[in-house]
Design an enzyme around this catalytic site. Sequence first.
Site, PDB file in Angstrom:
ATOM      1  N   HIS A  76       0.840  -1.206   0.000  1.00  0.00           N
ATOM      2  CA  HIS A  76       0.000   0.000   0.000  1.00  0.00           C
ATOM      3  C   HIS A  76       0.877   1.258   0.000  1.00  0.00           C
ATOM      4  O   HIS A  76       1.271   1.770   1.047  1.00  0.00           O
ATOM      5  CB  HIS A  76      -0.926  -0.004   1.214  1.00  0.00           C
ATOM      6  CG  HIS A  76      -2.016   1.016   1.121  1.00  0.00           C
ATOM      7  ND1 HIS A  76      -3.290   0.783   1.580  1.00  0.00           N
ATOM      8  CD2 HIS A  76      -2.033   2.282   0.624  1.00  0.00           C
ATOM      9  CE1 HIS A  76      -4.033   1.854   1.368  1.00  0.00           C
ATOM     10  NE2 HIS A  76      -3.276   2.782   0.789  1.00  0.00           N
ATOM     11  N   HIS A  78       1.542   5.153  -2.105  1.00  0.00           N
ATOM     12  CA  HIS A  78       1.134   6.175  -3.076  1.00  0.00           C
ATOM     13  C   HIS A  78       2.397   6.744  -3.717  1.00  0.00           C
ATOM     14  O   HIS A  78       3.117   7.507  -3.073  1.00  0.00           O
ATOM     15  CB  HIS A  78       0.316   7.269  -2.393  1.00  0.00           C
ATOM     16  CG  HIS A  78      -0.983   6.743  -1.832  1.00  0.00           C
ATOM     17  ND1 HIS A  78      -2.140   6.701  -2.560  1.00  0.00           N
ATOM     18  CD2 HIS A  78      -1.279   6.194  -0.627  1.00  0.00           C
ATOM     19  CE1 HIS A  78      -3.115   6.163  -1.832  1.00  0.00           C
ATOM     20  NE2 HIS A  78      -2.610   5.838  -0.647  1.00  0.00           N
ATOM     21  N   LEU A  79       2.645   6.352  -4.961  1.00  0.00           N
ATOM     22  CA  LEU A  79       3.864   6.825  -5.637  1.00  0.00           C
ATOM     23  C   LEU A  79       3.633   8.176  -6.331  1.00  0.00           C
ATOM     24  O   LEU A  79       4.589   8.820  -6.746  1.00  0.00           O
ATOM     25  CB  LEU A  79       4.364   5.794  -6.646  1.00  0.00           C
ATOM     26  CG  LEU A  79       4.999   4.525  -6.050  1.00  0.00           C
ATOM     27  CD1 LEU A  79       5.431   3.571  -7.167  1.00  0.00           C
ATOM     28  CD2 LEU A  79       6.176   4.842  -5.153  1.00  0.00           C
ATOM     29  N   ASP A 321       0.813   2.558   3.725  1.00  0.00           N
ATOM     30  CA  ASP A 321      -0.024   3.656   3.229  1.00  0.00           C
ATOM     31  C   ASP A 321       0.825   4.926   3.090  1.00  0.00           C
ATOM     32  O   ASP A 321       0.380   6.026   3.429  1.00  0.00           O
ATOM     33  CB  ASP A 321      -1.247   3.903   4.135  1.00  0.00           C
ATOM     34  CG  ASP A 321      -2.330   4.686   3.400  1.00  0.00           C
ATOM     35  OD1 ASP A 321      -2.135   5.041   2.219  1.00  0.00           O
ATOM     36  OD2 ASP A 321      -3.390   4.954   4.018  1.00  0.00           O
ATOM     37  N   HIS A 325       3.075  14.126   0.959  1.00  0.00           N
ATOM     38  CA  HIS A 325       2.468  15.415   0.618  1.00  0.00           C
ATOM     39  C   HIS A 325       3.528  16.492   0.809  1.00  0.00           C
ATOM     40  O   HIS A 325       4.426  16.339   1.642  1.00  0.00           O
ATOM     41  CB  HIS A 325       1.280  15.731   1.541  1.00  0.00           C
ATOM     42  CG  HIS A 325       0.087  14.847   1.310  1.00  0.00           C
ATOM     43  ND1 HIS A 325      -0.669  14.895   0.163  1.00  0.00           N
ATOM     44  CD2 HIS A 325      -0.476  13.887   2.084  1.00  0.00           C
ATOM     45  CE1 HIS A 325      -1.653  14.010   0.236  1.00  0.00           C
ATOM     46  NE2 HIS A 325      -1.550  13.373   1.392  1.00  0.00           N
ATOM     47  N   GLY A 340      -2.570  12.034   5.354  1.00  0.00           N
ATOM     48  CA  GLY A 340      -1.546  11.061   4.983  1.00  0.00           C
ATOM     49  C   GLY A 340      -0.164  11.404   5.482  1.00  0.00           C
ATOM     50  O   GLY A 340       0.172  12.577   5.696  1.00  0.00           O
TER      51      GLY A 340
END
Length: 438
Positions: A76, A78-79, A321, A325, A340
């Site tokens: 899990h 986020h690339l 996860d 950001h 996140g």
Amino acid sequence: MLTLIRGGRVVDPGNLDGMMDILIEDGRIVEIKDRESEGRGQRAEDRGQRTEGRGSGVKVIDAFGKIVTPGLIDMHVHLREPGHEYKETIKTGCMAAASGGFTAVCSMPNTNPVNDNSQVTEYILKKAGAADMIRVYPVAAISKGLKGKDLCEYADLKEAGAIAVSDDGHPVADSRLMRRALEYAKGFNLPVISHCEDIDLAECGVMNEGAVATRMGLAGIPNAVESIAVMRDIALCELTGARLHIAHVSTTESVRAIRNAKKRGAPVTAETAPHYFTLTEDTVDKYNTNAKMNPPLRSRQDRDAIIEGLADGTIDVIATDHAPHSSIEKEIEFDLAANGITGLETSVSLSLKLVENGLITITSLIEKMSTNPARILGIDNSLKLGNPADITIIDPDISFTVDANSFRSLSRNTPFDGWSMKGKAVLVMVNGQVIFER
Ligand code: DOR
Ligand code: ZN
């Protein structure tokens, strides 16, 4: 080219555990030699001769005092590429993953454009190939544009290389669509990864509902926001017989529901993230936006229930996860800040803390960070003769202080900056190539 990983404690749950040497040739595992039986028996001698016979052509990696495991997989992540390259690129995400000890990650589809068609899947794989480090397994969207209205073309997506489907970041609110997604995905043996959230009940909540939120004047998100959705998806999993994987579990009630569903034999698996077993809502104190994520950090009781779920096998996987950001999205009012935190470069150390505290065994940790994600995703990453040498070496004794400024990730949004930790990955090998060494 021969590489010998010598003297480590090899832990491959369900397969190997002991002091062993691993010999790698042309990217594959060609010999695994038990050091305790060295010198005994014909085969061990043959292997010894084979290694020695090649003489100086052997690159030796000293793993004494270290743990040698099948490559860790973070299912899990986020690339952020395509579309949000200022937060992370596939390349920087892969660098962060490698430095965190991972040989493979799943990339979530909430990019821009969304990974809801084969061109985006192919683009991600092309970029990952160019980065030439770890393996990237794209997770495609359940619904077009993550809008929860129309299903994507799972056949095309699977053919292009998608390994699972998920609308992560957004729940699938429509139960009928979720049922169809499960049935459709089942036909292609794709697991459905569910972001469980009753968005109407969540309203405008920004942290866990309870006394802390009240005191801080922030709108709360009750546990039921998650568990209602978990229970619905379990019902649909049992209706369809399709494989369901629950993402980022954060509440007591979700753990209980998953535990009961597993007892009934439902094909459900679950993951949690290090922040849910390490932190509580108290970390939000002082409006720390690096403690803001969705689902939110919960109460102490929930944290303990997550740990219990990890210990008894209810929760199969530790995934980060990893949600990078930029500072413009985090250094603002709590209400407005993005959800996140980054996770790739702190996950192994935070998870090892569970082992140090006697809450899970090292074998169970490796199961949750390698064996189980591999099984769920249909990958054979075990340390067997003939398999590609995807290997992580962990030094459980290194002490260090987390410095977010030294992260390989483009983003710095971690609540663990400045924390003292013990244990981290010191070497990562993919296809027999050392891609990271500390
Ligand atoms: O905290 C989160 N961040 N939760 C999500 O569901 C999405 C993720 C993101 O993409 O930033
Ligand atoms: Zn996510």
